[in-house]
Each structure stands twice: as C-alpha cells, then as structure tokens.
Design a protein around this motif. Structure first.
Motif, PDB file in Angstrom:
ATOM      1  N   MET A  59     -27.994  27.611 -12.398  1.00 37.52           N
ATOM      2  CA  MET A  59     -27.474  26.308 -11.933  1.00 37.52           C
ATOM      3  C   MET A  59     -25.930  25.731 -12.649  1.00 37.52           C
ATOM      4  SD  MET A  59     -29.955  23.552 -13.531  1.00 37.52           S
ATOM      5  CE  MET A  59     -29.733  22.691 -14.790  1.00 37.52           C
ATOM      6  N   THR A  60     -25.389  26.357 -13.028  1.00 39.74           N
ATOM      7  CA  THR A  60     -24.483  25.555 -14.091  1.00 39.74           C
ATOM      8  C   THR A  60     -23.560  27.258 -14.945  1.00 39.74           C
ATOM      9  OG1 THR A  60     -26.019  24.016 -15.316  1.00 39.74           O
ATOM     10  CG2 THR A  60     -24.317  23.961 -16.275  1.00 39.74           C
ATOM     11  N   PHE A  61     -21.860  25.760 -14.573  1.00 36.71           N
ATOM     12  CA  PHE A  61     -20.916  26.988 -15.879  1.00 36.71           C
ATOM     13  C   PHE A  61     -20.779  25.987 -16.957  1.00 36.71           C
ATOM     14  CE2 PHE A  61     -18.406  25.543 -12.480  1.00 36.71           C
ATOM     15  CZ  PHE A  61     -17.209  25.548 -12.914  1.00 36.71           C
ATOM     16  N   SER A  62     -20.381  25.975 -17.965  1.00 32.00           N
ATOM     17  CA  SER A  62     -19.920  25.789 -19.577  1.00 32.00           C
ATOM     18  C   SER A  62     -18.981  26.449 -20.617  1.00 32.00           C
ATOM     19  CB  SER A  62     -21.453  24.837 -19.906  1.00 32.00           C
ATOM     20  OG  SER A  62     -21.924  25.695 -20.602  1.00 32.00           O
ATOM     21  N   ILE A  63     -18.708  25.745 -20.706  1.00 31.98           N
ATOM     22  CA  ILE A  63     -16.858  25.774 -21.883  1.00 31.98           C
ATOM     23  C   ILE A  63     -17.222  24.781 -23.406  1.00 31.98           C
ATOM     24  CG2 ILE A  63     -15.817  24.667 -20.998  1.00 31.98           C
ATOM     25  CD1 ILE A  63     -13.970  26.556 -22.436  1.00 31.98           C
ATOM     26  N   CYS A  64     -18.053  25.737 -24.553  1.00 30.03           N
ATOM     27  CA  CYS A  64     -17.610  24.647 -25.688  1.00 30.03           C
ATOM     28  C   CYS A  64     -16.343  25.981 -26.411  1.00 30.03           C
ATOM     29  CB  CYS A  64     -18.701  25.280 -26.730  1.00 30.03           C
ATOM     30  SG  CYS A  64     -20.649  24.902 -25.433  1.00 30.03           S
ATOM     31  N   VAL A  65     -15.786  24.809 -26.941  1.00 31.84           N
ATOM     32  CA  VAL A  65     -14.468  25.319 -27.752  1.00 31.84           C
ATOM     33  C   VAL A  65     -14.061  24.570 -29.194  1.00 31.84           C
ATOM     34  CG1 VAL A  65     -12.938  25.541 -26.114  1.00 31.84           C
ATOM     35  CG2 VAL A  65     -13.160  23.226 -27.597  1.00 31.84           C
ATOM     36  N   ARG A  66     -13.777  25.362 -30.504  1.00 30.92           N
ATOM     37  CA  ARG A  66     -13.353  25.050 -31.449  1.00 30.92           C
ATOM     38  C   ARG A  66     -11.902  24.892 -31.556  1.00 30.92           C
ATOM     39  NH1 ARG A  66     -16.121  28.458 -35.220  1.00 30.92           N
ATOM     40  NH2 ARG A  66     -14.104  29.899 -33.850  1.00 30.92           N
ATOM     41  N   GLU A  67     -11.193  23.814 -32.937  1.00 33.89           N
ATOM     42  CA  GLU A  67      -9.848  23.435 -32.601  1.00 33.89           C
ATOM     43  C   GLU A  67      -9.379  23.315 -34.285  1.00 33.89           C
ATOM     44  OE1 GLU A  67      -8.210  23.324 -27.980  1.00 33.89           O
ATOM     45  OE2 GLU A  67      -8.233  21.439 -29.435  1.00 33.89           O
ATOM     46  N   GLU A  68      -8.544  23.420 -34.690  1.00 31.03           N
ATOM     47  CA  GLU A  68      -8.506  22.598 -36.164  1.00 31.03           C
ATOM     48  C   GLU A  68      -7.410  21.735 -35.527  1.00 31.03           C
ATOM     49  OE1 GLU A  68      -8.552  26.233 -39.486  1.00 31.03           O
ATOM     50  OE2 GLU A  68     -10.474  25.862 -38.799  1.00 31.03           O
ATOM     51  N   TYR A  69      -6.925  21.422 -36.708  1.00 31.16           N
ATOM     52  CA  TYR A  69      -5.664  20.515 -36.452  1.00 31.16           C
ATOM     53  C   TYR A  69      -4.687  19.857 -37.851  1.00 31.16           C
ATOM     54  CZ  TYR A  69      -8.548  16.303 -35.701  1.00 31.16           C
ATOM     55  OH  TYR A  69      -9.064  15.280 -34.956  1.00 31.16           O
ATOM     56  N   VAL A  70      -3.946  19.322 -37.733  1.00 27.77           N
ATOM     57  CA  VAL A  70      -3.142  18.114 -38.435  1.00 27.77           C
ATOM     58  C   VAL A  70      -3.993  16.618 -38.555  1.00 27.77           C
ATOM     59  CG1 VAL A  70      -1.370  17.366 -40.576  1.00 27.77           C
ATOM     60  CG2 VAL A  70      -2.455  19.472 -40.018  1.00 27.77           C
ATOM     61  N   ASP A  71      -4.258  15.832 -38.810  1.00 25.75           N
ATOM     62  CA  ASP A  71      -4.239  14.627 -38.336  1.00 25.75           C
ATOM     63  C   ASP A  71      -3.021  13.558 -39.040  1.00 25.75           C
ATOM     64  OD1 ASP A  71      -4.563  13.615 -40.576  1.00 25.75           O
ATOM     65  OD2 ASP A  71      -6.231  13.035 -40.304  1.00 25.75           O
ATOM     66  N   ASP A  72      -3.199  12.878 -37.969  1.00 26.52           N
ATOM     67  CA  ASP A  72      -1.742  11.406 -38.583  1.00 26.52           C
ATOM     68  C   ASP A  72      -1.386  11.592 -40.108  1.00 26.52           C
ATOM     69  OD1 ASP A  72      -0.971  11.514 -36.208  1.00 26.52           O
ATOM     70  OD2 ASP A  72      -1.559   9.748 -35.310  1.00 26.52           O
ATOM     71  N   ASP A  73      -2.443  11.300 -40.470  1.00 29.40           N
ATOM     72  CA  ASP A  73      -2.366  11.575 -42.232  1.00 29.40           C
ATOM     73  C   ASP A  73      -1.983  12.308 -43.545  1.00 29.40           C
ATOM     74  OD1 ASP A  73      -2.849   8.244 -42.217  1.00 29.40           O
ATOM     75  OD2 ASP A  73      -4.875   9.082 -42.184  1.00 29.40           O
TER      76      ASP A  73
END
Length: 223
Positions: free
Chosen positions: A1-15
């Motif tokens: 009944m469905t399709f979906s996506i799950c993701v992970r991302e690494e990033y650097v914040d403003d600090d």
C-alpha cells in the motif's frame, strides 16, 4: 500500500560540531499515512508498512534509544511478530541499515539498501518505483533541506507509477526529519503530513514550501 524512504546524513553545524540527521518520508493510496508509518528521532529513522504494525516503529525507536543496533532491534521485533510475513520494515541508525519485506506482501513489493538509505514498497507499479526513489535521494544536492529532498524522492517514485491502485483516489503523504543538533528554533518543515488528498506528493511539496516560508518569517520576527 505504500512506498517510503529512510536516510542518514552526517553534517557539521554552524558551531563546527559533527551532527547526524535522520529522515523518513512515505506516501500511499489511503488517508492518514503520517499517523502510522514514519518514525524518526536523534537515534534513527524507521518506516513500518504493508499490513502496518505501528508498534514496530514506536518500539524500534525505543530500542535504538537504549543503544541497540538497528539490525538487532528490528530483527528482534519481527521475530516476536506473528504477522511478520505481511510486514515491511526498514530504517537506518547511526551505524547501519535494515530492510525486510515479508513473503505475503502485495506485488510488486521489495526493498533497497544503500550505504545511508533504505527504500521499500508494496503494491507498486514495479521495481523502478523503489529504484527511482533511491536514485533521486542519492543524487540530491546536500545544500538543500533534507525535507525537500525527501519530497523529491517520493516524486521520483510517483513518476514511475507509485502505488498501482488507481481506483483509490484519496491518498496521503508525510515526512519527518530529526537530528542530534540542539536547535533553538526547530524548523517547522521537518515534520509534515498531508492526510487526505488526491495529489499527495504535490500537496506535501506545497506544504513544505509554506512551512519553510513561515519558519523564515518567524526567525526574522523572533530570533
């Protein structure tokens, strides 16, 4: 009944600190999918679908918060679920990915696991729906908000036929983004639902743009 996506991302914040964000987006040809399928926290993102068992998402996040790896957490939940062969369950955490499609899901069904992304769907027009959804995300511009890129991924899957049940016009879509970053003003556009519409992805995109505009106006007024 469905399709979906799950993701992970690494990033650097403003600090200059290392952070991780997780996102999940889903659409289906039934109302109210946002109340049932997508789950995300600072520990990971999970989607539970097909014959949906909401507890797989809720308890899955609890297990991740307790320090279990996603493979161990979701495998344990499925092993205790008498209806496991009717389920689809997938997601990501800080270290890995997990995807499961039971043998009793409706055709076409299947899933994809990448390094930082999982996609799954059932009752789809074909495998290309899952492939296009994953490719859209993996090729996306990381300078754009993750919420927008998740909508783009759903749109790519819909362009390949999406959910094949064209006799069910009332549809829904949702997205959730969470991160390890402690933000004073959490972006309004990171938790969105369109519960009943005949144009779920377009409506979710419009909702994202309005929520982003509202967030920016609020920052101008109150930050």
């Amino acid at each position: 009944m469905t399709f979906s996506i799950c993701v992970r991302e690494e990033y650097v914040d403003d600090d200059g600190d290392d952070q991780t964000r997780f996102g999940v987006a889903v659409t289906t040809r039934l109302p109210g999918v946002g109340a049932l399928c997508p789950f995300a926290s600072e520990d990971g993102a999970i989607s539970t679908q097909s014959v949906t068992n909401v507890e797989l998402g809720r308890r899955g996040l609890d297990y991740l918060a307790d320090g279990l790896a996603i493979d161990d957490a979701l495998s344990a939940l499925l092993n205790a679920d008498d209806g496991r062969e009717t389920r689809q369950l997938h997601g990501v955490d800080h270290e890995g990915t997990f995807a499961f499609s039971g043998d009793e899901c409706g055709d076409w069904y299947g899933h994809y696991e990448g390094e930082n992304v999982t996609v799954a769907g059932n009752l789809l027009a074909g495998e290309s729906v899952v492939e296009a959804t994953a490719a859209s995300y993996e090729e996306s511009d990381r300078d754009e908000p993750l919420a927008k890129r998740l909508v783009d991924a759903l749109a790519a899957g819909n362009a390949e036929g999406g959910d094949k049940r064209e006799d069910l016009p009332v549809q829904s879509a949702a997205l959730v983004v969470a991160s390890t970053e402690d933000q004073e003003f959490e972006p309004y556009y990171n938790d969105l639902r369109v519960d009943a519409t005949e144009t779920p992805v377009r409506s979710l995109r419009e909702t994202f743009h309005e929520a982003k505009r509202g967030y920016e106006l609020a920052l101008q007024k109150y930050a």
